[in-house]
Design a protein around this motif. Structure first.
Motif, PDB file in Angstrom:
ATOM      1  N   ASN A   1       0.966  -1.507   0.269  1.00 51.47           N
ATOM      2  CA  ASN A   1      -0.539  -0.464  -0.321  1.00 51.47           C
ATOM      3  C   ASN A   1       1.064   1.163  -0.001  1.00 51.47           C
ATOM      4  O   ASN A   1       0.610   2.616  -0.615  1.00 51.47           O
ATOM      5  CB  ASN A   1      -1.089   0.022   1.414  1.00 51.47           C
ATOM      6  N   HIS A   2       1.855   1.586   1.122  1.00 49.74           N
ATOM      7  CA  HIS A   2       2.567   1.978   0.622  1.00 49.74           C
ATOM      8  C   HIS A   2       3.507   2.760  -0.656  1.00 49.74           C
ATOM      9  O   HIS A   2       3.760   3.357  -1.005  1.00 49.74           O
ATOM     10  CB  HIS A   2       4.082   2.191   1.831  1.00 49.74           C
TER      11      HIS A   2
ATOM     12  N   ASP B   1       0.655   3.959  -3.264  1.00 49.29           N
ATOM     13  CA  ASP B   1      -0.109   5.358  -2.048  1.00 49.29           C
ATOM     14  C   ASP B   1       1.585   6.542  -2.648  1.00 49.29           C
ATOM     15  O   ASP B   1       0.732   7.388  -2.437  1.00 49.29           O
ATOM     16  CB  ASP B   1       0.233   5.161  -1.530  1.00 49.29           C
ATOM     17  N   ASN B   2       2.613   6.188  -2.531  1.00 45.70           N
ATOM     18  CA  ASN B   2       3.038   7.085  -2.260  1.00 45.70           C
ATOM     19  C   ASN B   2       4.459   7.493  -4.015  1.00 45.70           C
ATOM     20  O   ASN B   2       5.301   8.332  -4.001  1.00 45.70           O
ATOM     21  CB  ASN B   2       4.110   7.496  -1.320  1.00 45.70           C
ATOM     22  N   TYR B   3       3.975   6.406  -4.581  1.00 44.43           N
ATOM     23  CA  TYR B   3       5.541   5.995  -5.587  1.00 44.43           C
ATOM     24  C   TYR B   3       5.377   7.825  -6.618  1.00 44.43           C
ATOM     25  O   TYR B   3       6.141   8.320  -7.024  1.00 44.43           O
ATOM     26  CB  TYR B   3       5.659   4.818  -6.732  1.00 44.43           C
TER      27      TYR B   3
ATOM     28  N   ARG C   1       3.354  10.158  -6.395  1.00 45.08           N
ATOM     29  CA  ARG C   1       3.470  11.568  -5.316  1.00 45.08           C
ATOM     30  C   ARG C   1       4.977  11.846  -5.555  1.00 45.08           C
ATOM     31  O   ARG C   1       5.472  13.247  -6.048  1.00 45.08           O
ATOM     32  CB  ARG C   1       3.408  11.595  -4.452  1.00 45.08           C
ATOM     33  N   VAL C   2       6.248  11.225  -5.123  1.00 48.35           N
ATOM     34  CA  VAL C   2       7.900  11.473  -5.197  1.00 48.35           C
ATOM     35  C   VAL C   2       7.859  11.618  -6.638  1.00 48.35           C
ATOM     36  O   VAL C   2       8.921  12.048  -7.145  1.00 48.35           O
ATOM     37  CB  VAL C   2       7.996  10.069  -4.765  1.00 48.35           C
TER      38      VAL C   2
ATOM     39  N   TYR D   1       9.835  -1.301  -2.019  1.00 47.43           N
ATOM     40  CA  TYR D   1       9.106  -0.305  -0.588  1.00 47.43           C
ATOM     41  C   TYR D   1      10.322   0.303   0.049  1.00 47.43           C
ATOM     42  O   TYR D   1      10.295   1.579   0.404  1.00 47.43           O
ATOM     43  CB  TYR D   1       8.898  -0.628   0.716  1.00 47.43           C
TER      44      TYR D   1
ATOM     45  N   VAL E   1      11.517   3.197  -2.188  1.00 47.96           N
ATOM     46  CA  VAL E   1      10.548   5.084  -2.115  1.00 47.96           C
ATOM     47  C   VAL E   1      10.504   5.723  -0.685  1.00 47.96           C
ATOM     48  O   VAL E   1      10.391   6.190  -0.356  1.00 47.96           O
ATOM     49  CB  VAL E   1       8.717   3.602  -2.076  1.00 47.96           C
ATOM     50  N   GLN E   2      10.988   4.418   0.150  1.00 48.70           N
ATOM     51  CA  GLN E   2      10.716   4.845   1.449  1.00 48.70           C
ATOM     52  C   GLN E   2      11.942   5.942   1.451  1.00 48.70           C
ATOM     53  O   GLN E   2      12.597   6.920   2.272  1.00 48.70           O
ATOM     54  CB  GLN E   2      10.972   3.752   2.745  1.00 48.70           C
TER      55      GLN E   2
ATOM     56  N   GLU F   1      11.908   9.205  -0.228  1.00 47.26           N
ATOM     57  CA  GLU F   1      11.759  10.052   0.575  1.00 47.26           C
ATOM     58  C   GLU F   1      12.157  10.755   1.493  1.00 47.26           C
ATOM     59  O   GLU F   1      11.819  11.539   2.193  1.00 47.26           O
ATOM     60  CB  GLU F   1      10.172   9.504   1.455  1.00 47.26           C
TER      61      GLU F   1
ATOM     62  N   GLU G   1      14.344  13.145  -0.315  1.00 48.55           N
ATOM     63  CA  GLU G   1      13.783  14.039  -0.440  1.00 48.55           C
ATOM     64  C   GLU G   1      13.285  15.555   0.637  1.00 48.55           C
ATOM     65  O   GLU G   1      13.620  16.179   0.703  1.00 48.55           O
ATOM     66  CB  GLU G   1      12.437  14.116  -0.700  1.00 48.55           C
TER      67      GLU G   1
END
Length: 469
Positions: free
Chosen positions: A228-229, A232-234, A236-237, A304, A307-308, A311, A314
């Protein structure tokens, strides 16, 4: 006259008197309660870009109904959009700079009658402070009280991934008034007792099966959270990747050396490389079952982690950029962290010469923190880091000879959440990191509740406690 007639004769007059007494007493009691309620002010002077008008009305309406000691005549709620790493410092600075009525007459503590409940958003912190009389009335210094109050605040901040700031503030005030709220003690005896009990009754097989079931269930839960992470987040980044890249390449201070740029290119390349993996994962849909997730666990874990890390990079680059461009809050926060690191180093190191060197560097750190708008701030900061690195290397050689060279124990990288501007510069690693390597090598570590009760500089001793959320 009948003997029974005598008491009956006076029953009605006595009842009438009681009714009259109650009728007179109730308005007086209500008036007294109203006076007590109106005497306690509720203030929300700092919203931090988080609280709505409805949130403020909720706090103003609910706080008077809380069970608080009579000593509390003022409840102040604060939300910091940007704050110090030690939230106690932010509470102190707010009182000193923005509302001196929150200070005692001597200006060295918080004002009598005051209860301050706060949430910090960057970095994420919760905190409570009080005047001496209020601290005593709520048993603030009792065993487990501070941790218990902060734990109550953390609950609405951590639920469902959507922090409820107003609920956390109200929970802090409510828990402050309830002296039965204390942190739960973690006991090993229950676990040990279970295994003894299981051994006596020969149920080790059942215990093993239960353990395997629990492990499998946790693994599936983590896989779904990771999946889910990523989904949901890829995106956006990825949409901000070009702007992050521009920001990274615009860094120009001495701290933005080749190592920083290599780290950025490394994590950026790995992020771009997982695009096809993320597309495949997104294609399996929201209703994907546990078996399908388990079959793709390698892809999920890789995506995961990447992506983390992106983030983290960033956020770290943005903080570095703000530090270079004169953001006073970021600059003070970084220097406060360095001061805390130096304080721990001085408390741990036994060599008098090294402690003197650490003290001299700490004085430079505090002097620079007092002038965050200095035009040569970044150059001065870089020189402090260079000199601090030399002292830490001496500490490692003389007192931590069990710590391996950098190749075995690498410094935090720009994609780590523990990275800070200057980490890795000329090989710099903060003392707390070197000390953790030492503790790992020796098998020793000091436990901590994670609650901070002091301040980064002297001259102030107001009662306060804060921690992360």
């Amino acid at each position: 006259m009948n003997r029974l007639d005598f008491p009956l004769r006076y029953t009605r007059p006595v009842a009438a008197l009681l009714v009259l007494f109650v009728a007179l007493l109730l308005p007086m009691t209500a008036a007294t309660a109203q006076i007590a309620t109106t005497a306690r002010s509720v203030e929300v002077p700092l919203r931090g870009g988080q609280l709505t008008d409805g949130d403020v009305r909720l706090l103003e309406n609910e706080t008077p109904g809380l069970s608080l000691p009579a000593a509390v005549n003022r409840v102040v709620y604060l939300v910091f959009e940007s704050n110090e790493s030690n939230l106690n410092d932010s509470l102190r600075y707010y009182a000193e700079r923005d509302d001196r009525s929150l200070l005692s007459e001597a200006k060295d503590k918080f004002a009598p009658g005051s209860l301050i409940v706060a949430v910090g958003m960057d970095p994420r912190r919760v905190g409570v402070a009080c005047g001496d009389d209020v601290c005593n009335a709520i048993n603030f210094y009792g065993a487990g009280r501070m941790d218990g109050i902060l734990d109550e605040m953390r609950v609405p901040l951590r639920q469902s991934g959507d922090p409820n700031i107003a609920a956390a503030l109200l929970a802090g005030a409510r828990a402050s008034g309830d002296t039965t709220v204390v942190a739960e003690e973690k006991e090993d005896s229950g676990v040990s007792g279970w295994w003894i009990f299981g051994g006596i009754f020969g149920v080790s097989t059942v215990g093993t099966a239960g353990g395997l079931f629990w492990a499998l269930r946790n693994h599936r839960r983590r896989m779904r959270e990771h999946y889910n992470h990523v989904v949901d987040n890829y995106a956006r980044v990825a949409a901000h990747l070009d702007s992050i890249n521009v920001q990274a390449h615009s860094l120009s201070s001495p701290l933005a050396d080749d190592a920083v740029r290599r780290d950025w290119e490394d994590v950026r390349s790995r992020f771009l490389a997982i695009d096809s993996t993320v597309q495949r994962l997104s294609g399996i849909g929201d209703e994907v079952g546990d078996r399908e997730l388990a079959r793709r666990w390698r892809e999920i874990n890789e995506a995961y982690e990447t992506v983390q890390q992106m983030e983290n990079a960033e956020g770290n680059i943005d903080e570095f950029f703000r530090m270079e461009h004169g953001d006073g809050t970021v600059r003070r926060r970084r220097l406060t962290e360095m001061h805390e690191d130096l304080t721990e180093a001085r408390a741990t190191v036994s060599d008098d010469g090294l402690r003197a060197d650490l003290k001299e560097i700490d004085e430079r750190v505090l002097a620079l923190r007092d002038t965050p708008d200095a035009p040569d701030f970044m150059e001065t900061y870089a020189q402090i880091i260079t000199d601090y690195r030399i002292v830490i290397e001496a500490v490692r050689r003389r007192e931590f000879d069990d710590v391996e060279p950098d190749g075995v124990t690498p410094a935090p990288r720009i994609w780590d959440d523990s990275w800070r501007p200057g980490y890795g510069y000329a090989g710099f690693v903060p003392f707390v990191t070197v000390n953790s390597w030492h503790e790992s090598a020796t098998g020793s570590s000091a436990g901590s509740s994670g609650t901070t009760t002091g301040y980064s500089s002297g001259g102030f001793s107001g009662g306060s406690a804060s921690g992360g959320w």
